[in-house]
Design an enzyme around this catalytic site. Structure first.
Site, mmCIF file in Angstrom:
data_model
loop_
_atom_site.group_PDB
_atom_site.id
_atom_site.type_symbol
_atom_site.label_atom_id
_atom_site.label_comp_id
_atom_site.label_asym_id
_atom_site.label_seq_id
_atom_site.Cartn_x
_atom_site.Cartn_y
_atom_site.Cartn_z
ATOM 1 N N HIS A 180 -14.294 57.681 12.566
ATOM 2 C CA HIS A 180 -13.818 57.355 11.213
ATOM 3 C C HIS A 180 -13.947 55.851 10.950
ATOM 4 O O HIS A 180 -14.389 55.435 9.871
ATOM 5 C CB HIS A 180 -12.360 57.793 11.054
ATOM 6 C CG HIS A 180 -11.746 57.326 9.770
ATOM 7 N ND1 HIS A 180 -12.145 57.806 8.540
ATOM 8 C CD2 HIS A 180 -10.794 56.386 9.514
ATOM 9 C CE1 HIS A 180 -11.450 57.193 7.587
ATOM 10 N NE2 HIS A 180 -10.621 56.328 8.148
ATOM 11 N N HIS A 185 -15.318 53.148 7.606
ATOM 12 C CA HIS A 185 -15.031 51.766 7.210
ATOM 13 C C HIS A 185 -16.142 50.787 7.584
ATOM 14 O O HIS A 185 -16.494 49.919 6.789
ATOM 15 C CB HIS A 185 -13.703 51.322 7.816
ATOM 16 C CG HIS A 185 -12.537 52.083 7.266
ATOM 17 N ND1 HIS A 185 -11.966 51.794 6.050
ATOM 18 C CD2 HIS A 185 -11.847 53.149 7.757
ATOM 19 C CE1 HIS A 185 -10.967 52.634 5.822
ATOM 20 N NE2 HIS A 185 -10.870 53.474 6.831
ATOM 21 N N GLU A 226 -10.383 55.200 0.620
ATOM 22 C CA GLU A 226 -10.385 56.321 1.565
ATOM 23 C C GLU A 226 -10.963 57.609 0.967
ATOM 24 O O GLU A 226 -11.679 58.339 1.656
ATOM 25 C CB GLU A 226 -8.958 56.597 2.068
ATOM 26 C CG GLU A 226 -8.373 55.508 2.955
ATOM 27 C CD GLU A 226 -8.863 55.571 4.393
ATOM 28 O OE1 GLU A 226 -9.528 56.540 4.780
ATOM 29 O OE2 GLU A 226 -8.576 54.605 5.139
ATOM 30 N N SER A 245 -16.767 60.087 6.654
ATOM 31 C CA SER A 245 -16.761 60.216 8.116
ATOM 32 C C SER A 245 -16.583 61.654 8.570
ATOM 33 O O SER A 245 -16.388 61.907 9.750
ATOM 34 C CB SER A 245 -15.656 59.331 8.715
ATOM 35 O OG SER A 245 -14.395 59.646 8.164
#
Ligand SMILES: [Fe+2]
Length: 300
Positions: A180, A185, A226, A245
């Site tokens: 993730h 990110h 997110e 992700s």
């Protein structure tokens, strides 16, 4: 193979691939916790009964706990089985990204040029991300308080876990892991506009004094950085790290109710981080994401 992921087909089911609890505000008036507070594995964690996995998790946590900002990041020890987890995830993610990721994400992904069969080390990712946006990933042992996590963004620092999910459940993790962190990110921080927005989030959080204001900014972060989606040539595409992700999340996002990107109302929108999001906020374009968030955050 049956994994918990298989049971997540309904919106009401538990969120399977990650729960980024760093953004979930709790008792915000409490003292800021140490950034390296270690999260113990629960008895239902896939790696709970694997002594070797737990030993490696502790070893990786030690890297974070002894890490001093600015030092080269030590190599995290991954096993062949864990590199295989990364490989399995990419088999699902490559086609999912082609179908569901926004253009800006795909361009950033190309810049980072991951090996599908080997988990990259944070320092390798940093070399590329820093050259693009000035951001760097710094290891933390586990989940950190929302204010700590978000304020570090103001300094161009993304506090990053380094462990990977247990190899018995390649498509499931109960906590944000290096997949993730890097695929979500790390890649978005290799997009200059998204990196700038992350930095602006951090600066806005630094200006907050009340628990309520921190919670409002955390919600906006959650529903944009997110879980943000946008329209691109008539299709719904993801720019949110939680979606990008996970191949499962990317597929599931098309089941959500879409609402316009109204940041003031988003800041009052509650959510349950342990379930699929039944509501997502959709921008009309990538430029709208950038302009609206930049205006909102700089005025905060
Ligand atoms: Fe995240």
């Amino acid at each position: 193979m049956s994994t918990p992921t298989d049971s997540k087909a309904k919106l009401s089911g538990p969120l399977s691939d990650h729960v980024d609890a760093r953004i979930v505000t709790g008792d915000l008036d409490e003292a800021i916790a140490d950034r390296n507070a270690i999260v113990q594995l629960d008895p239902d964690h896939p790696g709970f009964r694997d002594a070797e996995y737990r030993r490696r998790r502790n070893q990786i946590a030690q890297i974070a706990m002894t890490y001093r900002p600015g030092d080269p990041i030590p190599t995290a020890p991954y096993t062949d089985a864990e590199h295989q987890v990364w490989s399995v995830i990419w088999q699902a993610l490559r086609p999912a990204h082609e179908q569901h990721a926004c253009r800006e994400y795909l361009e950033a992904l190309t810049r980072l040029n991951f090996d599908d069969h080997r988990i990259p080390q944070l320092r390798e990712v940093n070399q590329k991300v820093q050259a693009i946006s000035g951001f760097r990933l710094e290891p933390v042992a586990g989940l950190v308080q929302p204010r700590v996590f978000l304020e570090n963004l103001a300094d161009g620092v993304f506090l990053c876990t380094q462990y990977i999910r247990h190899h018995s459940t390649p498509l499931y993790t109960p906590e944000p892991d290096v997949v993730h962190e890097i695929v979500g990110h790390g890649v978005t921080l290799a997009c200059p506009q998204l990196a700038e927005l992350n930095r602006l989030f951090g600066e806005a959080v630094k200006r907050t004094r009340s628990a309520e204001d921190l919670e409002r900014l955390s919600r906006v972060y959650w529903f944009t950085i997110e879980f943000g989606v946008l329209r691109e040539n008539g299709s719904i595409k993801a720019y949110g790290t939680g979606l990008l992700s996970s191949a499962g999340e990317l597929k599931e996002m098309h089941e959500a109710e879409l609402r316009p990107l109204e940041l003031e109302s988003i800041s009052h929108e509650t959510y349950d981080p342990t379930h699929f999001q039944p509501v997502l906020f959709c921008a009309s374009s990538f430029n709208e994401v950038y302009e609206r968030l930049r205006t909102f955050l700089t005025a905060w």
